[in-house]
Design a protein around this motif. Structure first.
Motif, PDB file in Angstrom:
ATOM      1  N   ASP A 133       0.805  -1.228   0.000  1.00  0.00           N
ATOM      2  CA  ASP A 133       0.000   0.000   0.000  1.00  0.00           C
ATOM      3  C   ASP A 133       0.836   1.275   0.000  1.00  0.00           C
ATOM      4  O   ASP A 133       0.294   2.371  -0.117  1.00  0.00           O
ATOM      5  CB  ASP A 133      -0.929   0.022   1.218  1.00  0.00           C
ATOM      6  N   GLU A 134       2.138   1.120   0.196  1.00  0.00           N
ATOM      7  CA  GLU A 134       2.989   2.299   0.313  1.00  0.00           C
ATOM      8  C   GLU A 134       4.210   2.190  -0.605  1.00  0.00           C
ATOM      9  O   GLU A 134       4.987   1.245  -0.494  1.00  0.00           O
ATOM     10  CB  GLU A 134       3.464   2.499   1.758  1.00  0.00           C
ATOM     11  N   ILE A 135       4.326   3.149  -1.509  1.00  0.00           N
ATOM     12  CA  ILE A 135       5.546   3.342  -2.286  1.00  0.00           C
ATOM     13  C   ILE A 135       6.289   4.494  -1.627  1.00  0.00           C
ATOM     14  O   ILE A 135       5.792   5.622  -1.580  1.00  0.00           O
ATOM     15  CB  ILE A 135       5.225   3.662  -3.751  1.00  0.00           C
ATOM     16  N   ALA A 136       7.452   4.192  -1.080  1.00  0.00           N
ATOM     17  CA  ALA A 136       8.202   5.220  -0.354  1.00  0.00           C
ATOM     18  C   ALA A 136       8.718   6.282  -1.316  1.00  0.00           C
ATOM     19  O   ALA A 136       9.111   5.988  -2.447  1.00  0.00           O
ATOM     20  CB  ALA A 136       9.357   4.587   0.408  1.00  0.00           C
ATOM     21  N   VAL A 137       8.695   7.524  -0.859  1.00  0.00           N
ATOM     22  CA  VAL A 137       9.111   8.664  -1.674  1.00  0.00           C
ATOM     23  C   VAL A 137      10.147   9.450  -0.886  1.00  0.00           C
ATOM     24  O   VAL A 137      10.004   9.617   0.324  1.00  0.00           O
ATOM     25  CB  VAL A 137       7.916   9.585  -1.996  1.00  0.00           C
ATOM     26  N   CYS A 138      11.169   9.925  -1.572  1.00  0.00           N
ATOM     27  CA  CYS A 138      12.097  10.815  -0.870  1.00  0.00           C
ATOM     28  C   CYS A 138      12.426  12.033  -1.716  1.00  0.00           C
ATOM     29  O   CYS A 138      12.546  11.960  -2.936  1.00  0.00           O
ATOM     30  CB  CYS A 138      13.390  10.106  -0.482  1.00  0.00           C
ATOM     31  N   ASN A 139      12.524  13.159  -1.027  1.00  0.00           N
ATOM     32  CA  ASN A 139      12.783  14.451  -1.653  1.00  0.00           C
ATOM     33  C   ASN A 139      14.175  14.903  -1.216  1.00  0.00           C
ATOM     34  O   ASN A 139      14.456  14.949  -0.027  1.00  0.00           O
ATOM     35  CB  ASN A 139      11.739  15.466  -1.194  1.00  0.00           C
ATOM     36  N   ASP A 198       3.949  18.556  -0.040  1.00  0.00           N
ATOM     37  CA  ASP A 198       2.582  19.043  -0.253  1.00  0.00           C
ATOM     38  C   ASP A 198       2.341  19.535  -1.672  1.00  0.00           C
ATOM     39  O   ASP A 198       1.214  19.501  -2.160  1.00  0.00           O
ATOM     40  CB  ASP A 198       2.282  20.165   0.745  1.00  0.00           C
ATOM     41  N   ILE A 199       3.382  20.006  -2.324  1.00  0.00           N
ATOM     42  CA  ILE A 199       3.239  20.567  -3.671  1.00  0.00           C
ATOM     43  C   ILE A 199       3.365  19.490  -4.736  1.00  0.00           C
ATOM     44  O   ILE A 199       2.810  19.597  -5.821  1.00  0.00           O
ATOM     45  CB  ILE A 199       4.322  21.655  -3.898  1.00  0.00           C
ATOM     46  N   ASN A 200       4.034  18.402  -4.393  1.00  0.00           N
ATOM     47  CA  ASN A 200       4.452  17.402  -5.368  1.00  0.00           C
ATOM     48  C   ASN A 200       3.293  16.782  -6.148  1.00  0.00           C
ATOM     49  O   ASN A 200       2.198  16.583  -5.622  1.00  0.00           O
ATOM     50  CB  ASN A 200       5.211  16.287  -4.630  1.00  0.00           C
ATOM     51  N   TYR A 201       3.570  16.468  -7.411  1.00  0.00           N
ATOM     52  CA  TYR A 201       2.630  15.715  -8.234  1.00  0.00           C
ATOM     53  C   TYR A 201       2.918  14.226  -8.040  1.00  0.00           C
ATOM     54  O   TYR A 201       4.058  13.783  -8.197  1.00  0.00           O
ATOM     55  CB  TYR A 201       2.787  16.090  -9.711  1.00  0.00           C
ATOM     56  N   ASN A 254       0.082   8.327  -0.559  1.00  0.00           N
ATOM     57  CA  ASN A 254      -0.299   7.758   0.732  1.00  0.00           C
ATOM     58  C   ASN A 254       0.903   7.683   1.668  1.00  0.00           C
ATOM     59  O   ASN A 254       0.845   8.116   2.825  1.00  0.00           O
ATOM     60  CB  ASN A 254      -0.895   6.364   0.506  1.00  0.00           C
ATOM     61  N   SER A 255       2.003   7.155   1.165  1.00  0.00           N
ATOM     62  CA  SER A 255       3.209   7.007   1.974  1.00  0.00           C
ATOM     63  C   SER A 255       3.811   8.358   2.356  1.00  0.00           C
ATOM     64  O   SER A 255       4.174   8.590   3.516  1.00  0.00           O
ATOM     65  CB  SER A 255       4.237   6.176   1.202  1.00  0.00           C
ATOM     66  N   ASN A 256       3.891   9.257   1.383  1.00  0.00           N
ATOM     67  CA  ASN A 256       4.554  10.529   1.640  1.00  0.00           C
ATOM     68  C   ASN A 256       3.790  11.388   2.628  1.00  0.00           C
ATOM     69  O   ASN A 256       4.375  12.065   3.474  1.00  0.00           O
ATOM     70  CB  ASN A 256       4.748  11.282   0.317  1.00  0.00           C
ATOM     71  N   PHE A 257       2.460  11.402   2.536  1.00  0.00           N
ATOM     72  CA  PHE A 257       1.654  12.193   3.463  1.00  0.00           C
ATOM     73  C   PHE A 257       1.671  11.610   4.874  1.00  0.00           C
ATOM     74  O   PHE A 257       1.539  12.347   5.850  1.00  0.00           O
ATOM     75  CB  PHE A 257       0.216  12.308   2.953  1.00  0.00           C
ATOM     76  N   LYS A 258       1.832  10.291   4.982  1.00  0.00           N
ATOM     77  CA  LYS A 258       1.888   9.667   6.304  1.00  0.00           C
ATOM     78  C   LYS A 258       3.182   9.986   7.038  1.00  0.00           C
ATOM     79  O   LYS A 258       3.184  10.323   8.221  1.00  0.00           O
ATOM     80  CB  LYS A 258       1.775   8.141   6.163  1.00  0.00           C
ATOM     81  N   HIS A 259       4.291   9.842   6.310  1.00  0.00           N
ATOM     82  CA  HIS A 259       5.596   9.855   6.985  1.00  0.00           C
ATOM     83  C   HIS A 259       6.438  11.094   6.683  1.00  0.00           C
ATOM     84  O   HIS A 259       7.344  11.410   7.453  1.00  0.00           O
ATOM     85  CB  HIS A 259       6.371   8.597   6.599  1.00  0.00           C
ATOM     86  N   ARG A 260       6.197  11.760   5.582  1.00  0.00           N
ATOM     87  CA  ARG A 260       6.873  12.996   5.204  1.00  0.00           C
ATOM     88  C   ARG A 260       8.401  12.914   5.271  1.00  0.00           C
ATOM     89  O   ARG A 260       9.070  13.800   5.819  1.00  0.00           O
ATOM     90  CB  ARG A 260       6.377  14.164   6.063  1.00  0.00           C
ATOM     91  N   PRO A 261       9.028  11.869   4.696  1.00  0.00           N
ATOM     92  CA  PRO A 261      10.494  11.797   4.750  1.00  0.00           C
ATOM     93  C   PRO A 261      11.148  12.766   3.772  1.00  0.00           C
ATOM     94  O   PRO A 261      10.617  13.044   2.695  1.00  0.00           O
ATOM     95  CB  PRO A 261      10.778  10.351   4.333  1.00  0.00           C
ATOM     96  N   ASN A 284       9.247  15.356   9.980  1.00  0.00           N
ATOM     97  CA  ASN A 284       9.636  14.388   8.956  1.00  0.00           C
ATOM     98  C   ASN A 284      10.145  13.108   9.598  1.00  0.00           C
ATOM     99  O   ASN A 284      10.948  13.157  10.526  1.00  0.00           O
ATOM    100  CB  ASN A 284      10.722  14.987   8.063  1.00  0.00           C
ATOM    101  N   SER A 285       9.700  11.973   9.090  1.00  0.00           N
ATOM    102  CA  SER A 285      10.111  10.687   9.657  1.00  0.00           C
ATOM    103  C   SER A 285      11.601  10.453   9.459  1.00  0.00           C
ATOM    104  O   SER A 285      12.260   9.828  10.282  1.00  0.00           O
ATOM    105  CB  SER A 285       9.327   9.548   9.007  1.00  0.00           C
ATOM    106  N   ASN A 286      12.127  10.911   8.336  1.00  0.00           N
ATOM    107  CA  ASN A 286      13.552  10.812   8.027  1.00  0.00           C
ATOM    108  C   ASN A 286      13.994  12.156   7.474  1.00  0.00           C
ATOM    109  O   ASN A 286      13.242  12.818   6.751  1.00  0.00           O
ATOM    110  CB  ASN A 286      13.816   9.714   7.002  1.00  0.00           C
ATOM    111  N   VAL A 287      15.216  12.531   7.801  1.00  0.00           N
ATOM    112  CA  VAL A 287      15.643  13.899   7.490  1.00  0.00           C
ATOM    113  C   VAL A 287      16.885  13.947   6.608  1.00  0.00           C
ATOM    114  O   VAL A 287      17.062  14.895   5.850  1.00  0.00           O
ATOM    115  CB  VAL A 287      15.904  14.697   8.793  1.00  0.00           C
ATOM    116  N   MET A 288      17.747  12.935   6.681  1.00  0.00           N
ATOM    117  CA  MET A 288      19.052  13.035   6.011  1.00  0.00           C
ATOM    118  C   MET A 288      19.346  11.848   5.103  1.00  0.00           C
ATOM    119  O   MET A 288      19.011  10.713   5.437  1.00  0.00           O
ATOM    120  CB  MET A 288      20.162  13.135   7.057  1.00  0.00           C
ATOM    121  N   ALA A 289      19.980  12.137   3.982  1.00  0.00           N
ATOM    122  CA  ALA A 289      20.503  11.117   3.062  1.00  0.00           C
ATOM    123  C   ALA A 289      21.490  11.817   2.141  1.00  0.00           C
ATOM    124  O   ALA A 289      21.214  12.909   1.654  1.00  0.00           O
ATOM    125  CB  ALA A 289      19.381  10.477   2.250  1.00  0.00           C
TER     126      ALA A 289
END
Length: 960
Positions: free
Chosen positions: A595-601, A642-645, A653-660, A767-772
């Motif tokens: 149900d979740e595809i992880a997204v990172c910005n 919030d802006i992302n397409y 779903n994943s990004n709004f839940k965890h906001r990494p 944010n659930s995760n902050v650094m990479a």
């Protein structure tokens, strides 16, 4: 001995001459053309070169029969070399001045050992030049000597006054550059009927050719290129036909609102940008920031990033940065102030957003995120659904990491058909071809990495996916692969134990287990095989499988080696899921499920911009500036969510839940140079530790402060954050689970972490995760610093792009050699000969040899040690390339065991030079005075190693 392509003794500039039929034919596209000294143009022909060289030989050796055969063979060889040089430089054709041809003839004679002939040729050229100077009148400075063909077909005299002004402006404030020299050399390339575009090209190419002798010419070249950009964009927008850089104080504010309206009209940017205070934002633009660009950075923006209409760029650098800033600020309450704040950060080069954000912010479809991670389920509908998700995510420039471990292995039973599975590999072939077919909007090919755990039944065939031999139907030449390795496997390797392979449909819980829980369950399944309760399995020696992993890694560059347990045991989000893979560039470690595809910005702090001179005169890290940069950067990254397409619902779903988010860094090597710290040193390891500690501290604080303003992410409760366990604390969790005998990680710290723990527990985290730490190849090119955490590949190399070849030289090395009186033409030639290495140049002192050691001259242990110090502060991972000179099975084994032992979560590309390839050979390869055409792809090696993320091969650009 003058080449017969130029029989005229008339010096340039001269009044326009009528074109002969030969000259007209020379203008056909794709041909090489020669500009004579009178400004006329003729076709380039080999025979005239041969005649000139033959005359040179005859003048010195005479025409006796004994010499005739040697002369004929040597002339043919040298002629081919000269012609090959120009064809390599200008594969699609172009113009060459007669002096350039004579320079190449002279160089060819010297390189071939014909020193007497070369000396006579040089003396003859000098005599002819003196004769021409004596006989030719000096033209008036402002006299229009050449007519220029305009875009509308009309002609006008060449405006030498403006040309001189533009070149002087480009050299303004720079040391050791000569505007007069650039102008004189550029005029040699101009001819009657030259187009306006070719005039700028001549200036750019002329200045670019001087970079190897003086690095500041890279800035000059960029400023000359800006003249083309200004004319193109301002003319299209109707603001001005052309402008100087000094004019941009007036024109930038005028251009911004016109650009916004035009972009909206052409459906290239979002109508929401019209709602900003464009007058205030225009006034905030800083024309002086244009002067920060080096040539490669500006050319990269022009070629790939600026919005265009019918191939006409309608953006200028500062408008580009403002468009991105506005796109990231459009949901802010005080969006004008925030847009200016974001613009100031981007335009200063203190921080740079990743490529998707730069591409798409402020556009109609703002796909700003960099990385997507998916888990593929074990059913046909789910498998092809995952492949469709890949296509949709790739279409809008996302980099992909797929977890394929759940899919049953070869020979596993299929209940629905009463048949047997073909395993993972056939599906990966489909994934490979999908990545090729969906080429990210035509900007670059799709990029995906498949992950498989080491206990999977198909792991051995998975390791061979990138081989160039075998059944091509079971090969994936266009995608990446990575081995997701549990700690238990590495322990078995250390203990020389056995390892059992399973099909995941028979051991379904292993996929979601890690640490001691995995070890217990895995050994339970092994016992079941011994009791005959599990029929489908395979037993191998762990060390044999490990050797095969390393062998394939050396031979094909894949699979990348990544470690499952540290990624999970140190994950802040282990209370709501499992990390099943990393991403395309191995720096993202986020949970995935059906149900979740992880997204990172992503975005990166430019570490070099935060090194300042301290009170004692020594360079240091400016912590106050770093904190300010990171506070704004984290806000920008959070806004992306919030802006992302989102092209697939599981990603939203994943990004709004965890906001990494993934805040990284670049310019690490530059920061070391500024402090005169060699990469191979304890001081460098310490700086890696302290700089990453500061970034970690301020990033966590910024996210927590943002939570106080906007609220914590949905799944904060129960996370490591909520329990006061920060990344530095999670190291202890890894040590406890793995066992102290199998890990060694420095745990020192210097900042006030106790107060930050309480702040996080009280305020929460946004944010659930902050650094990479991402590779940053392209954005590092834009900002003119070293990539990510990479050591310098070469101190001098030749880069190729659509405009031809140009030299890139290490400015810090030039600085230090100048300070010691060692920078001269001989040093340039030495650097070319030794392919950017300083180690064999006797004149260079030992301290500079240590400081400017290149990537293959840095022992891999220093790379691993520095990475280990950074890893303890990171809640995600880092894209760590490993460079190994004199590579052997033993050396690879030691290096990768060390990476695991030091607590790293992942590794990225292996750059290996075989022991037999480390000795330089210039005679057979013809590489004297020549370096690799691009770094870091063209080093000699026994086994092919794929190119790193770079401008030439940007597979991983989504992470940059």
């Amino acid at each position: 001995m003058q080449t017969s392509q130029d029989s005229s003794a008339t010096a340039k500039p001269v009044p326009p001459q009528p074109s002969s039929s030969e000259e007209l034919s020379a203008t056909a596209p794709g041909q090489l053309r020669v500009i004579k000294r009178n400004g006329s143009v003729v076709s380039y022909t080999d025979d005239k070169i041969s005649v000139a060289i033959t005359k040179a030989f005859l003048a010195v050796e005479g025409g006796n029969a004994a010499a005739s055969t040697r002369i004929h063979e040597t002339v043919a060889k040298l002629t081919d070399q000269v012609t090959a040089t120009f064809k390599r430089r200008m594969p699609t054709g172009g113009t060459i001045h007669i002096e350039e041809i004579q320079d190449q003839v002279e160089l060819a004679l010297m390189r071939s050992g014909e020193h007497k002939i070369a000396r006579g040729y040089v003396l003859y050229r000098a005599a002819r030049a003196e004769e021409r100077a004596h006989n030719s009148p000096v033209p008036e400075k402002t006299h229009p000597s050449i007519r220029v063909k305009r875009a509308d077909g009309s002609e006008a005299p060449l405006d030498l006054g403006r040309l001189e002004f533009i070149v002087n402006e480009a050299c303004e404030g720079l040391e050791d550059v000569s505007a007069q020299h650039v102008l004189e050399e550029a005029l040699k390339s101009l001819y009657n009927g030259v187009s306006e575009t070719e005039i700028n090209t001549s200036l750019v190419i002329t200045a670019r050719a001087m970079v190897e002798k003086e690095h500041n010419y890279s800035l000059v070249t960029a400023r000359l290129l800006l003249d083309k950009l200004r004319a193109e964009a301002l003319s299209f927008l109707g603001v001005a036909e052309s402008a100087t850089q000094h004019d941009m104080t007036e024109y930038y504010p005028k251009a911004l609102p016109v650009y916004i309206e035009k972009g909206i009209e052409l459906e290239l940017i979002s109508p929401e940008l019209r709602d900003f205070d464009l007058e205030a934002l225009g006034a905030a633009l800083k024309p002086e920031c244009d002067h920060q660009f080096h040539y490669l950075g500006l050319q990269t923006l022009y070629d790939r990033y600026f919005i265009h209409s019918n191939e006409v760029r309608i953006e200028l650098p500062q408008i580009f940065f403002m468009r991105v800033a506005m796109g990231l600020a459009m949901r802010e309450e005080n969006k004008n102030e925030r847009a200016i704040e974001f613009y100031n950060l981007l335009s200063s080069f203190d921080y740079m957003s990743s490529t998707p954000t730069l591409f798409n912010a402020g556009t109609l479809r703002p796909q700003l995120s960099s990385c997507y991670l998916t888990t593929v389920p074990d059913d046909l509908h789910g498998i092809y659904g995952a492949i469709q998700d890949n296509a949709m995510l790739s279409k809008f420039a996302g980099g992909l990491g797929n977890d394929w471990t759940p899919v049953r292995g070869l020979g596993a039973y299929i209940k629905g058909t009463n048949g047997k599975s073909q395993g993972v590999v056939p599906f990966l072939k489909v994934v490979n071809d999908t990545a090729v077919a969906v080429n990210q909007g035509g900007k670059r090919k799709g990029a995906v990495c498949a992950y498989l755990e080491t206990w999977h039944m198909d792991i051995e065939e998975f390791l061979e996916l990138r081989k160039n031999t075998g059944d091509d139907r079971r090969r994936t030449h266009d995608m990446n692969t990575a081995n997701w390795i549990p700690d238990l496997f590495m322990k078995r390797v250390f203990e020389d134990g056995e390892w059992t392979l399973f099909s995941p449909n028979n051991v379904p819980d292993l996929h979601d287990l890690y640490g001691k829980a995995f070890e217990e369950r895995y050994t339970h399944y092994e016992e079941m095989t011994r009791r005959g309760e599990l029929k489908l399995y395979k037993r191998v020696k762990a060390a044999d499988l490990w050797r095969k992993v390393l062998s394939m890694l050396f031979e094909t560059g894949h699979p990348w080696i990544t470690f499952k347990d540290p990624c999970n045991l140190r994950s802040p989000q282990q209370h709501v899921g499992v990390v099943h893979s990393s991403n395309l560039c191995t720096e993202i470690t986020l949970n995935t499920n059906k149900d979740e595809i992880a997204v990172c910005n992503l975005g990166s702090v430019n570490l070099a911009q935060h090194i300042v001179e301290g009170d004692n005169g020594e360079a240091r890290l400016d912590l106050a500036k770093l904190e300010k940069t990171i506070k704004t950067a984290v806000r920008m990254l959070d806004n992306v969510i919030d802006i992302n397409y989102y092209s697939v619902p599981q990603a939203q779903n994943s990004n709004f839940k965890h906001r990494p988010v993934g805040l990284g860094l670049m310019g690490f090597q530059d920061a070391l140079y500024k402090q005169h710290i060699p990469y191979s040193s304890d001081d460098a390891v310490e700086f890696a530790d302290r700089s990453m500690e500061a970034i970690s501290y301020y990033a966590i604080k910024a996210s927590s402060d943002l939570a106080a303003e906007r609220g914590s992410y949905q799944t904060f409760d129960g996370s490591l954050w909520s329990r006061g366990i920060l990344p530095i604390d999670s190291v202890k969790l890894l040590i406890e689970e793995r066992g102290a005998d199998y890990i060694e990680v420095d745990q020192s710290s210097t900042l006030d972490w106790d107060s930050l723990r309480e702040t996080v527990k009280t305020q929460g985290m946004r944010n659930s995760n902050v650094m990479a730490i991402a590779p940053t190849a392209t954005i590092a090119n834009i900002t003119g610093v070293s990539q990510s955490i990479e050591p310098t590949y070469q101190n001098l190399y030749v880069k190729s792009n659509l405009s031809g070849e140009f030299t890139v030289v290490n400015p810090y090395l030039v600085r230090d050699l100048k300070a010691r009186g060692l920078w001269d033409a001989v040093m340039v030639n030495d650097l070319k000969y030794y392919e950017g290495s300083v180690q064999k140049i006797d004149r260079i002192p030992d301290d500079l040899k240590a400081l400017y050691a290149t990537a293959f001259e840095v022992e891999p242990r220093w790379l691993v040690d520095s990475a280990s110090r950074r890893q303890k502060w990171l809640d995600q991972a880092q894209s760590l390339n490993l460079y190994i000179a004199g590579a052997s099975g033993k050396k690879l084994d030691i290096t990768y065991r060390m990476a695991w032992y030091r607590g790293l979560k992942t590794t990225y590309y292996l750059r290996a030079l075989a022991a037999s390839s480390t000795e330089k050979s210039t005679v057979n390869q013809g590489s004297m005075n020549k370096v690799s055409s691009s770094a870091p792809a063209a080093e000699p090696q026994a086994a092919p190693v794929p190119q790193a993320c770079s401008l030439d091969d940007p597979d991983c650009e989504a992470c940059q």
